[in-house]
Design a protein around this motif. Structure first.
Motif, short mmCIF file in Angstrom:
data_model
loop_
_atom_site.label_atom_id
_atom_site.label_comp_id
_atom_site.label_asym_id
_atom_site.label_seq_id
_atom_site.Cartn_x
_atom_site.Cartn_y
_atom_site.Cartn_z
N MET A 1 0.82 -1.20 0.00
CA MET A 1 0.00 0.00 0.00
C MET A 1 0.86 1.26 0.00
O MET A 1 0.36 2.33 -0.35
N LEU A 2 2.12 1.14 0.39
CA LEU A 2 3.00 2.31 0.36
C LEU A 2 3.14 2.86 -1.05
O LEU A 2 3.18 4.08 -1.24
N ALA A 3 3.19 1.98 -2.03
CA ALA A 3 3.32 2.42 -3.42
C ALA A 3 2.11 3.24 -3.87
O ALA A 3 2.23 4.10 -4.73
N CYS A 4 0.97 3.00 -3.27
CA CYS A 4 -0.25 3.73 -3.64
C CYS A 4 -0.19 5.19 -3.21
O CYS A 4 -0.96 6.01 -3.71
N LEU A 5 0.70 5.53 -2.29
CA LEU A 5 0.84 6.93 -1.88
C LEU A 5 1.24 7.82 -3.04
O LEU A 5 1.00 9.03 -3.00
N ALA A 6 1.82 7.26 -4.08
CA ALA A 6 2.19 8.04 -5.26
C ALA A 6 0.96 8.57 -5.99
O ALA A 6 1.06 9.53 -6.76
N PHE A 7 -0.21 8.00 -5.72
CA PHE A 7 -1.44 8.40 -6.41
C PHE A 7 -2.37 9.22 -5.51
O PHE A 7 -3.51 9.49 -5.88
N VAL A 8 -1.89 9.60 -4.34
CA VAL A 8 -2.65 10.43 -3.41
C VAL A 8 -2.21 11.88 -3.64
O VAL A 8 -1.03 12.14 -3.87
N PRO A 9 -3.13 12.86 -3.60
CA PRO A 9 -2.70 14.25 -3.74
C PRO A 9 -1.58 14.57 -2.75
O PRO A 9 -1.61 14.13 -1.59
N VAL A 10 -0.60 15.33 -3.19
CA VAL A 10 0.61 15.60 -2.40
C VAL A 10 0.26 16.13 -1.00
O VAL A 10 0.89 15.74 -0.02
N GLU A 11 -0.73 16.98 -0.91
CA GLU A 11 -1.07 17.56 0.40
C GLU A 11 -1.64 16.55 1.39
O GLU A 11 -1.69 16.81 2.59
N PHE A 12 -2.05 15.36 0.92
CA PHE A 12 -2.59 14.34 1.80
C PHE A 12 -1.64 13.16 2.01
O PHE A 12 -1.99 12.19 2.69
N VAL A 13 -0.45 13.21 1.42
CA VAL A 13 0.48 12.09 1.49
C VAL A 13 0.90 11.79 2.93
O VAL A 13 0.88 10.64 3.36
N VAL A 14 1.26 12.81 3.69
CA VAL A 14 1.74 12.58 5.06
C VAL A 14 0.64 11.98 5.92
O VAL A 14 0.87 10.99 6.62
N ASP A 15 -0.56 12.54 5.86
CA ASP A 15 -1.67 12.01 6.65
C ASP A 15 -2.00 10.57 6.24
O ASP A 15 -2.26 9.72 7.10
N SER A 16 -1.98 10.30 4.95
CA SER A 16 -2.25 8.95 4.46
C SER A 16 -1.17 7.98 4.92
O SER A 16 -1.46 6.84 5.30
N PHE A 17 0.08 8.43 4.92
CA PHE A 17 1.17 7.59 5.40
C PHE A 17 0.98 7.24 6.87
O PHE A 17 1.16 6.09 7.28
N VAL A 18 0.59 8.22 7.68
CA VAL A 18 0.39 7.98 9.12
C VAL A 18 -0.72 6.95 9.33
O VAL A 18 -0.59 6.06 10.17
N ILE A 19 -1.79 7.04 8.56
CA ILE A 19 -2.88 6.07 8.67
C ILE A 19 -2.38 4.66 8.33
O ILE A 19 -2.66 3.69 9.04
N LEU A 20 -1.62 4.55 7.24
CA LEU A 20 -1.06 3.25 6.86
C LEU A 20 -0.11 2.73 7.94
O LEU A 20 -0.14 1.55 8.29
N GLN A 21 0.73 3.60 8.45
CA GLN A 21 1.72 3.21 9.45
C GLN A 21 1.02 2.70 10.72
O GLN A 21 1.46 1.70 11.31
N ASP A 22 -0.03 3.37 11.13
CA ASP A 22 -0.75 2.96 12.34
C ASP A 22 -1.45 1.62 12.19
O ASP A 22 -1.61 0.88 13.16
N SER A 23 -1.84 1.28 10.96
CA SER A 23 -2.55 0.01 10.75
C SER A 23 -1.64 -1.12 10.29
O SER A 23 -2.09 -2.25 10.13
N ALA A 24 -0.36 -0.84 10.11
CA ALA A 24 0.58 -1.86 9.61
C ALA A 24 1.03 -2.79 10.74
O ALA A 24 1.14 -2.37 11.89
N PRO A 25 1.29 -4.04 10.40
CA PRO A 25 1.81 -4.96 11.42
C PRO A 25 3.22 -4.54 11.87
O PRO A 25 3.96 -3.90 11.12
N SER A 26 3.57 -4.90 13.07
CA SER A 26 4.86 -4.49 13.64
C SER A 26 6.05 -5.07 12.86
O SER A 26 7.14 -4.50 12.90
N GLU A 27 5.85 -6.16 12.14
CA GLU A 27 6.93 -6.75 11.34
C GLU A 27 7.40 -5.81 10.23
O GLU A 27 8.49 -5.96 9.70
N LEU A 28 6.56 -4.85 9.86
CA LEU A 28 6.91 -3.92 8.77
C LEU A 28 7.47 -2.60 9.28
O LEU A 28 7.66 -1.67 8.50
N LYS A 29 7.78 -2.52 10.56
CA LYS A 29 8.29 -1.26 11.13
C LYS A 29 9.53 -0.76 10.40
O LYS A 29 9.66 0.42 10.10
N THR A 30 10.45 -1.65 10.08
CA THR A 30 11.69 -1.26 9.39
C THR A 30 11.39 -0.68 8.02
O THR A 30 11.98 0.33 7.62
#
Length: 114
Positions: A1-30
């Motif tokens: 889903m990180l690759a999909c951030l390329a298709f999000v309007p630039v002004e929403f990229v950081v907020d969208s990343f935070v949402i993805l990061q909060d819902s990601a499993p701990s194995e993907l922290k790195t």
């Protein structure tokens, strides 16, 4: 889903990343840390106002949202194809006149295709 951030309007990229990061499993922290440092901008921890460092690769550089909406190519594959075709028509280190002749030939081919 990180690759999909390329298709999000630039002004929403950081907020969208935070949402993805909060819902990601701990194995993907790195993976998320790497992406954040290079593409989003790492959080600055010691400030009252939340802020981020500048990412290594500016978000406007890798984000293709506006290019997609405008029907423009998202990659430079067309340029790579042209370069390969031009390279196949000349030697690896042509003389200046040979290079000019090849470029003129390529130009006339492009004009004939239009």
């Amino acid at each position: 889903m990180l690759a999909c951030l390329a298709f999000v309007p630039v002004e929403f990229v950081v907020d969208s990343f935070v949402i993805l990061q909060d819902s990601a499993p701990s194995e993907l922290k790195t993976v998320f840390t790497y992406f954040e440092d290079n593409y989003i901008g790492a959080k600055v921890q010691r400030t009252k106002v939340p802020s981020r460092k500048d990412p290594r690769f500016d978000r406007e550089l890798w984000n293709v949202y506006s290019r997609t909406c405008n029907g423009r190519p998202r990659t430079n594959n067309n340029l790579e194809g042209w370069h390969n075709a031009l390279q196949s028509t000349m030697k690896s280190h042509p003389h200046l006149l040979s290079l000019i002749t090849s470029l003129k030939l390529e130009q006339s081919d492009m004009e004939n295709e239009s």
